[in-house]
Write a protein that holds these residues in place. Sequence first.
Motif, mmCIF file in Angstrom:
data_model
loop_
_atom_site.group_PDB
_atom_site.id
_atom_site.type_symbol
_atom_site.label_atom_id
_atom_site.label_comp_id
_atom_site.label_asym_id
_atom_site.label_seq_id
_atom_site.Cartn_x
_atom_site.Cartn_y
_atom_site.Cartn_z
ATOM 1 N N PRO A 1 -8.363 74.970 -53.326
ATOM 2 C CA PRO A 1 -7.847 74.192 -52.198
ATOM 3 C C PRO A 1 -7.071 75.073 -51.219
ATOM 4 N N GLY A 2 -7.020 74.638 -49.957
ATOM 5 C CA GLY A 2 -6.195 75.322 -48.973
ATOM 6 C C GLY A 2 -6.724 76.657 -48.505
ATOM 7 N N LYS A 3 -7.982 76.957 -48.759
ATOM 8 C CA LYS A 3 -8.539 78.234 -48.329
ATOM 9 C C LYS A 3 -8.829 78.207 -46.830
ATOM 10 N N LYS A 4 -8.646 79.358 -46.193
ATOM 11 C CA LYS A 4 -8.934 79.458 -44.767
ATOM 12 C C LYS A 4 -10.433 79.518 -44.531
ATOM 13 N N LEU A 5 -10.853 79.017 -43.377
ATOM 14 C CA LEU A 5 -12.225 79.228 -42.949
ATOM 15 C C LEU A 5 -12.432 80.711 -42.670
ATOM 16 N N ILE A 6 -13.493 81.270 -43.194
ATOM 17 C CA ILE A 6 -13.834 82.659 -42.897
ATOM 18 C C ILE A 6 -14.834 82.642 -41.750
ATOM 19 N N VAL A 7 -14.415 83.154 -40.604
ATOM 20 C CA VAL A 7 -15.186 83.047 -39.370
ATOM 21 C C VAL A 7 -15.512 84.441 -38.845
ATOM 22 N N VAL A 8 -16.780 84.690 -38.565
ATOM 23 C CA VAL A 8 -17.223 85.945 -37.964
ATOM 24 C C VAL A 8 -17.781 85.631 -36.583
ATOM 25 N N THR A 9 -17.354 86.400 -35.582
ATOM 26 C CA THR A 9 -17.812 86.194 -34.210
ATOM 27 C C THR A 9 -18.505 87.453 -33.704
ATOM 28 N N SER A 10 -19.424 87.275 -32.765
ATOM 29 C CA SER A 10 -20.196 88.413 -32.265
ATOM 30 C C SER A 10 -19.455 89.180 -31.181
ATOM 31 N N LEU A 11 -18.852 88.473 -30.220
ATOM 32 C CA LEU A 11 -18.247 89.106 -29.051
ATOM 33 C C LEU A 11 -16.791 88.692 -28.885
ATOM 34 N N PHE A 12 -16.053 89.452 -28.070
ATOM 35 C CA PHE A 12 -14.619 89.215 -27.942
ATOM 36 C C PHE A 12 -14.248 87.832 -27.415
ATOM 37 N N PRO A 13 -14.899 87.296 -26.369
ATOM 38 C CA PRO A 13 -14.479 85.962 -25.913
ATOM 39 C C PRO A 13 -14.557 84.911 -27.022
ATOM 40 N N LEU A 14 -15.610 84.972 -27.825
ATOM 41 C CA LEU A 14 -15.774 84.011 -28.911
ATOM 42 C C LEU A 14 -14.720 84.216 -29.988
ATOM 43 N N ASP B 1 -9.593 82.585 -40.808
ATOM 44 C CA ASP B 1 -9.570 84.050 -40.806
ATOM 45 C C ASP B 1 -10.716 84.505 -39.908
ATOM 46 N N VAL B 2 -10.393 84.818 -38.648
ATOM 47 C CA VAL B 2 -11.403 85.119 -37.631
ATOM 48 C C VAL B 2 -11.516 86.631 -37.455
ATOM 49 N N SER B 3 -12.744 87.135 -37.498
ATOM 50 C CA SER B 3 -12.976 88.564 -37.295
ATOM 51 C C SER B 3 -14.062 88.780 -36.259
ATOM 52 N N LEU B 4 -14.080 89.987 -35.707
ATOM 53 C CA LEU B 4 -15.023 90.369 -34.656
ATOM 54 C C LEU B 4 -16.061 91.313 -35.237
ATOM 55 N N LEU B 5 -17.325 90.926 -35.145
ATOM 56 C CA LEU B 5 -18.406 91.751 -35.676
ATOM 57 C C LEU B 5 -18.549 93.042 -34.870
ATOM 58 N N MET C 1 -24.045 92.518 -42.661
ATOM 59 C CA MET C 1 -24.754 91.517 -43.451
ATOM 60 C C MET C 1 -23.878 91.008 -44.588
ATOM 61 N N VAL C 2 -23.134 91.927 -45.192
ATOM 62 C CA VAL C 2 -22.224 91.540 -46.272
ATOM 63 C C VAL C 2 -21.182 90.559 -45.745
ATOM 64 N N ARG C 3 -20.621 90.860 -44.576
ATOM 65 C CA ARG C 3 -19.606 89.979 -43.988
ATOM 66 C C ARG C 3 -20.164 88.588 -43.705
ATOM 67 N N LEU C 4 -21.388 88.525 -43.214
ATOM 68 C CA LEU C 4 -21.996 87.232 -42.919
ATOM 69 C C LEU C 4 -22.299 86.451 -44.193
ATOM 70 N N ASN C 5 -22.654 87.159 -45.246
ATOM 71 C CA ASN C 5 -22.921 86.483 -46.520
ATOM 72 C C ASN C 5 -21.651 85.936 -47.158
ATOM 73 N N GLN C 6 -20.491 86.453 -46.743
ATOM 74 C CA GLN C 6 -19.217 85.985 -47.283
ATOM 75 C C GLN C 6 -18.529 84.966 -46.374
ATOM 76 N N ALA C 7 -19.087 84.733 -45.192
ATOM 77 C CA ALA C 7 -18.429 83.883 -44.196
ATOM 78 C C ALA C 7 -18.785 82.409 -44.351
ATOM 79 N N ASN C 8 -17.934 81.571 -43.776
ATOM 80 C CA ASN C 8 -18.232 80.139 -43.673
ATOM 81 C C ASN C 8 -18.891 79.800 -42.337
ATOM 82 N N VAL C 9 -18.492 80.557 -41.297
ATOM 83 C CA VAL C 9 -18.950 80.257 -39.935
ATOM 84 C C VAL C 9 -19.304 81.557 -39.226
ATOM 85 N N PHE C 10 -20.409 81.541 -38.490
ATOM 86 C CA PHE C 10 -20.771 82.655 -37.619
ATOM 87 C C PHE C 10 -20.991 82.108 -36.223
#
Length: 341
Positions: free
Chosen positions: A51-64, A77-81, A98-107
């Motif tokens: 419970p209480g885990k953060k969404l793991i979010v990977v984004t392609s570009l800086f505005p996103l 937890d938002v990161s920039l690809l 690819m590893v990061r995307l396989n571990q993410a909740n949202v891309f």
Amino acid sequence: MTALLKDMIKSTDRDLKVLGIVGKALVVALAACVMMMFLISCQAKQEKAGPGKKLIVVTSLFPLYDFARNIGQDRADVSLLLPPGLEAHSFEPKPGDMVRLNQANVFIYTNSAMEPWVQAVLKGVQNRDLKVIESGHGIAMISDHDGHGHGKEAGHRHGHDQDGADPHIWLDFSNAVKIVDHILAGFIEKDPMNRAFYQGNADAYKAKLNDLDRQFKEGLSGCRKKIIVHGGHFAFGYLARRYGFEYVAVSGFSPDAEPTPAGMVRISKTLKANGLNHLFYEELLSPRVAESIARETRVSLLMLHAAHNVSKEEFERGVSFIDLMQRNLQNLKRGLQCPQP
């Protein structure tokens, strides 16, 4: 799991004469690997179910990236690809991505015109729970047939261009609001328990974008010059259209497109004909072409930031999309000879 390891070692001892010492070492190592994989698997399941885990979010570009972190705040937890400092159009995903995307909740990505590599990468992602958000879905793009100052010399389709479409949609801040709505919908779908939290953050951020739009409308009203001349690739068509300016760039939608001599001459003539004192150039790319034109026409250079990405220093400093756009506003007001307060 420890008993399994002991049994495997005992079995190895009985067959030591056949296997030899090297064989025993190999079996022990194999047993240790099996145990490690088991523990990692258990840990991953626990983290996913906890419970209480953060969404793991990977984004392609800086505005996103910046939009997502404003919506998610401390619950994502938002990161920039795209590595900071790398020009966006030359980005090629690596195995680690690819590893990061396989571990993410949202891309989150923009569209197939801006990131043509996305579909190929997603085919290799085994994470079936990954929520993929095409944040530019449904937003009409400027084409090289729209007549927004995109001359024939600059009309080469190259690199990420898709049917001559301009993918820099976030530079019209009304489009940026739509992008925020798409990201919000994806967050809520993936984490409905925090719907109200994400909704409130998105509403607050959209208010900031609307205020930014107001600042541009007011700050760029009454300018003496009505044309933006750009010594880079065609990235600011949306911004120019939004605030009623003509826009001319030395090259096409892709920064990889080489400007032609005729295109450079056209830019020089445009500067002189309109009595402009400044030529705009872009971030993270060599201003070699812009510098050459500026020397010939004896004008000064001003930067316009398309915000695809930021430098390492800017990223570490925590610069925001709105920071970059306000810097653009100041340079536009100077370059277009707008009234100063």
